[in-house]
Design a protein around this motif. Structure first.
Motif, PDB file in Angstrom:
ATOM      1  N   MET A  59     -10.657 -65.224  45.145  1.00  0.00           N
ATOM      2  CA  MET A  59      -9.266 -65.146  44.723  1.00  0.00           C
ATOM      3  C   MET A  59      -9.125 -65.639  43.281  1.00  0.00           C
ATOM      4  O   MET A  59      -8.445 -65.015  42.458  1.00  0.00           O
ATOM      5  CB  MET A  59      -8.380 -65.974  45.652  1.00  0.00           C
ATOM      6  CG  MET A  59      -6.906 -65.916  45.293  1.00  0.00           C
ATOM      7  SD  MET A  59      -5.882 -66.901  46.411  1.00  0.00           S
ATOM      8  CE  MET A  59      -6.375 -68.546  45.948  1.00  0.00           C
ATOM      9  N   MET A  60      -9.789 -66.730  42.960  1.00  0.00           N
ATOM     10  CA  MET A  60      -9.729 -67.268  41.599  1.00  0.00           C
ATOM     11  C   MET A  60     -10.371 -66.308  40.601  1.00  0.00           C
ATOM     12  O   MET A  60      -9.886 -66.168  39.478  1.00  0.00           O
ATOM     13  CB  MET A  60     -10.372 -68.645  41.555  1.00  0.00           C
ATOM     14  CG  MET A  60      -9.554 -69.682  42.284  1.00  0.00           C
ATOM     15  SD  MET A  60     -10.334 -71.294  42.251  1.00  0.00           S
ATOM     16  CE  MET A  60      -9.127 -72.271  43.126  1.00  0.00           C
ATOM     17  N   GLU A  61     -11.453 -65.651  41.004  1.00  0.00           N
ATOM     18  CA  GLU A  61     -12.089 -64.638  40.157  1.00  0.00           C
ATOM     19  C   GLU A  61     -11.134 -63.475  39.915  1.00  0.00           C
ATOM     20  O   GLU A  61     -10.993 -62.983  38.786  1.00  0.00           O
ATOM     21  CB  GLU A  61     -13.382 -64.133  40.804  1.00  0.00           C
ATOM     22  CG  GLU A  61     -14.076 -63.030  40.028  1.00  0.00           C
ATOM     23  CD  GLU A  61     -14.653 -63.477  38.695  1.00  0.00           C
ATOM     24  OE1 GLU A  61     -14.635 -62.661  37.755  1.00  0.00           O
ATOM     25  OE2 GLU A  61     -15.103 -64.626  38.574  1.00  0.00           O
ATOM     26  N   SER A  62     -10.444 -63.045  40.960  1.00  0.00           N
ATOM     27  CA  SER A  62      -9.494 -61.943  40.849  1.00  0.00           C
ATOM     28  C   SER A  62      -8.342 -62.304  39.905  1.00  0.00           C
ATOM     29  O   SER A  62      -7.936 -61.489  39.068  1.00  0.00           O
ATOM     30  CB  SER A  62      -8.957 -61.586  42.235  1.00  0.00           C
ATOM     31  OG  SER A  62      -7.995 -60.573  42.144  1.00  0.00           O
ATOM     32  N   PHE A  63      -7.819 -63.517  40.050  1.00  0.00           N
ATOM     33  CA  PHE A  63      -6.756 -63.968  39.152  1.00  0.00           C
ATOM     34  C   PHE A  63      -7.234 -63.948  37.706  1.00  0.00           C
ATOM     35  O   PHE A  63      -6.539 -63.457  36.816  1.00  0.00           O
ATOM     36  CB  PHE A  63      -6.284 -65.380  39.502  1.00  0.00           C
ATOM     37  CG  PHE A  63      -5.459 -65.484  40.749  1.00  0.00           C
ATOM     38  CD1 PHE A  63      -4.760 -64.407  41.258  1.00  0.00           C
ATOM     39  CD2 PHE A  63      -5.374 -66.692  41.422  1.00  0.00           C
ATOM     40  CE1 PHE A  63      -3.996 -64.514  42.404  1.00  0.00           C
ATOM     41  CE2 PHE A  63      -4.615 -66.806  42.567  1.00  0.00           C
ATOM     42  CZ  PHE A  63      -3.928 -65.728  43.055  1.00  0.00           C
ATOM     43  N   HIS A  64      -8.416 -64.503  37.491  1.00  0.00           N
ATOM     44  CA  HIS A  64      -8.954 -64.581  36.133  1.00  0.00           C
ATOM     45  C   HIS A  64      -9.143 -63.182  35.542  1.00  0.00           C
ATOM     46  O   HIS A  64      -8.799 -62.943  34.372  1.00  0.00           O
ATOM     47  CB  HIS A  64     -10.283 -65.344  36.135  1.00  0.00           C
ATOM     48  CG  HIS A  64     -10.924 -65.448  34.789  1.00  0.00           C
ATOM     49  ND1 HIS A  64     -10.380 -66.185  33.761  1.00  0.00           N
ATOM     50  CD2 HIS A  64     -12.049 -64.895  34.290  1.00  0.00           C
ATOM     51  CE1 HIS A  64     -11.146 -66.087  32.696  1.00  0.00           C
ATOM     52  NE2 HIS A  64     -12.174 -65.307  32.986  1.00  0.00           N
ATOM     53  N   GLN A  65      -9.658 -62.260  36.334  1.00  0.00           N
ATOM     54  CA  GLN A  65      -9.872 -60.895  35.852  1.00  0.00           C
ATOM     55  C   GLN A  65      -8.553 -60.185  35.557  1.00  0.00           C
ATOM     56  O   GLN A  65      -8.482 -59.350  34.656  1.00  0.00           O
ATOM     57  CB  GLN A  65     -10.683 -60.084  36.872  1.00  0.00           C
ATOM     58  CG  GLN A  65     -12.123 -60.552  37.010  1.00  0.00           C
ATOM     59  CD  GLN A  65     -12.891 -60.500  35.702  1.00  0.00           C
ATOM     60  OE1 GLN A  65     -12.707 -59.612  34.889  1.00  0.00           O
ATOM     61  NE2 GLN A  65     -13.761 -61.476  35.490  1.00  0.00           N
ATOM     62  N   SER A  66      -7.504 -60.542  36.299  1.00  0.00           N
ATOM     63  CA  SER A  66      -6.212 -59.876  36.096  1.00  0.00           C
ATOM     64  C   SER A  66      -5.563 -60.275  34.780  1.00  0.00           C
ATOM     65  O   SER A  66      -4.853 -59.479  34.167  1.00  0.00           O
ATOM     66  CB  SER A  66      -5.262 -60.163  37.257  1.00  0.00           C
ATOM     67  OG  SER A  66      -4.805 -61.509  37.221  1.00  0.00           O
ATOM     68  N   ASN A  67      -5.790 -61.522  34.340  1.00  0.00           N
ATOM     69  CA  ASN A  67      -5.226 -61.969  33.075  1.00  0.00           C
ATOM     70  C   ASN A  67      -5.977 -63.207  32.597  1.00  0.00           C
ATOM     71  O   ASN A  67      -5.647 -64.326  32.971  1.00  0.00           O
ATOM     72  CB  ASN A  67      -3.728 -62.267  33.206  1.00  0.00           C
ATOM     73  CG  ASN A  67      -3.068 -62.466  31.869  1.00  0.00           C
ATOM     74  OD1 ASN A  67      -3.701 -62.877  30.893  1.00  0.00           O
ATOM     75  ND2 ASN A  67      -1.782 -62.173  31.804  1.00  0.00           N
ATOM     76  N   ASP A  69      -5.947 -64.613  29.818  1.00  0.00           N
ATOM     77  CA  ASP A  69      -5.181 -65.493  28.932  1.00  0.00           C
ATOM     78  C   ASP A  69      -4.400 -66.537  29.732  1.00  0.00           C
ATOM     79  O   ASP A  69      -4.073 -67.600  29.198  1.00  0.00           O
ATOM     80  CB  ASP A  69      -4.208 -64.680  28.073  1.00  0.00           C
ATOM     81  CG  ASP A  69      -4.930 -63.775  27.084  1.00  0.00           C
ATOM     82  OD1 ASP A  69      -6.036 -64.146  26.640  1.00  0.00           O
ATOM     83  OD2 ASP A  69      -4.397 -62.691  26.776  1.00  0.00           O
ATOM     84  N   ILE A  70      -4.093 -66.235  30.970  1.00  0.00           N
ATOM     85  CA  ILE A  70      -3.298 -67.147  31.801  1.00  0.00           C
ATOM     86  C   ILE A  70      -4.173 -67.950  32.758  1.00  0.00           C
ATOM     87  O   ILE A  70      -3.994 -69.150  32.905  1.00  0.00           O
ATOM     88  CB  ILE A  70      -2.232 -66.365  32.603  1.00  0.00           C
ATOM     89  CG1 ILE A  70      -1.217 -65.748  31.652  1.00  0.00           C
ATOM     90  CG2 ILE A  70      -1.532 -67.280  33.603  1.00  0.00           C
ATOM     91  CD1 ILE A  70      -0.182 -64.888  32.330  1.00  0.00           C
ATOM     92  N   PHE A  71      -5.119 -67.276  33.422  1.00  0.00           N
ATOM     93  CA  PHE A  71      -5.899 -67.908  34.483  1.00  0.00           C
ATOM     94  C   PHE A  71      -7.254 -68.408  33.980  1.00  0.00           C
ATOM     95  O   PHE A  71      -7.934 -67.733  33.215  1.00  0.00           O
ATOM     96  CB  PHE A  71      -6.106 -66.931  35.647  1.00  0.00           C
ATOM     97  CG  PHE A  71      -4.818 -66.530  36.298  1.00  0.00           C
ATOM     98  CD1 PHE A  71      -4.126 -67.417  37.110  1.00  0.00           C
ATOM     99  CD2 PHE A  71      -4.289 -65.268  36.087  1.00  0.00           C
ATOM    100  CE1 PHE A  71      -2.933 -67.047  37.701  1.00  0.00           C
ATOM    101  CE2 PHE A  71      -3.095 -64.888  36.683  1.00  0.00           C
ATOM    102  CZ  PHE A  71      -2.417 -65.781  37.490  1.00  0.00           C
ATOM    103  N   MET A  72      -7.603 -69.597  34.449  1.00  0.00           N
ATOM    104  CA  MET A  72      -8.887 -70.207  34.072  1.00  0.00           C
ATOM    105  C   MET A  72     -10.052 -69.421  34.652  1.00  0.00           C
ATOM    106  O   MET A  72      -9.891 -68.658  35.601  1.00  0.00           O
ATOM    107  CB  MET A  72      -8.974 -71.622  34.654  1.00  0.00           C
ATOM    108  CG  MET A  72      -8.070 -72.630  34.045  1.00  0.00           C
ATOM    109  SD  MET A  72      -8.455 -74.276  34.721  1.00  0.00           S
ATOM    110  CE  MET A  72      -7.227 -74.354  36.011  1.00  0.00           C
ATOM    111  N   LYS A  73     -11.220 -69.673  34.094  1.00  0.00           N
ATOM    112  CA  LYS A  73     -12.440 -69.131  34.676  1.00  0.00           C
ATOM    113  C   LYS A  73     -12.576 -69.700  36.088  1.00  0.00           C
ATOM    114  O   LYS A  73     -12.179 -70.845  36.342  1.00  0.00           O
ATOM    115  CB  LYS A  73     -13.654 -69.525  33.840  1.00  0.00           C
ATOM    116  CG  LYS A  73     -13.677 -68.895  32.469  1.00  0.00           C
ATOM    117  CD  LYS A  73     -14.889 -69.357  31.685  1.00  0.00           C
ATOM    118  CE  LYS A  73     -14.866 -68.726  30.304  1.00  0.00           C
ATOM    119  NZ  LYS A  73     -15.970 -69.187  29.477  1.00  0.00           N
TER     120      LYS A  73
END
Length: 124
Positions: A59-67, A69-73
């Motif tokens: 889920m965290m990977e998906s968030f990061h890939q979506s944006n 600039d907003i989501f951490m690695k």
């Protein structure tokens, strides 16, 4: 000497964590729930299931890939997720004597993760 499966230990820790949480002993509940979660999530993987811990990483990977600039690695996000459990069991010097998080909320996160893993494994 006795032989005990780590699953049984983790389930006991989860049960105790829930009891401690109900008694408002959140730091102890957090420590036990986090330990139980680690074992139960690893058992999910060993038994061929996707663990809640792996789901969280995805889920965290998906968030990061979506944006980005907003989501951490994802690794940084997981470090934040694990900050509470690690900060109460380690003391890294004079400037590391206090913790800064909501223990009730953090304990509940790990209780829920461990409970989900136990459910996946059908350890109720």
């Amino acid at each position: 000497m006795i032989q005990v499966h780590k699953k049984d230990i983790a389930l006991q820790m989860l049960f105790d964590a829930k009891s401690l949480y109900d008694d408002r002993k959140y730091y102890s509940a957090l420590n036990l729930a986090a330990s139980a979660s680690e074992v139960l999530c690893k058992l999910c993987i060993i038994e061929g299931y996707e663990s809640p811990h792996v789901e969280l990483k995805k889920m965290m990977e998906s968030f990061h890939q979506s944006n980005q600039d907003i989501f951490m690695k994802p690794k940084d996000s997981m470090n934040v997720f694990n900050l509470s459990k690690n900060s109460i069991k380690h003391l890294d010097g004079v400037n590391d004597q206090y913790v800064f998080f909501d223990p009730k909320e953090e304990a509940l996160l790990f209780i829920n993760q461990a409970t989900k893993a136990a459910s996946i494994l059908d350890y109720r």
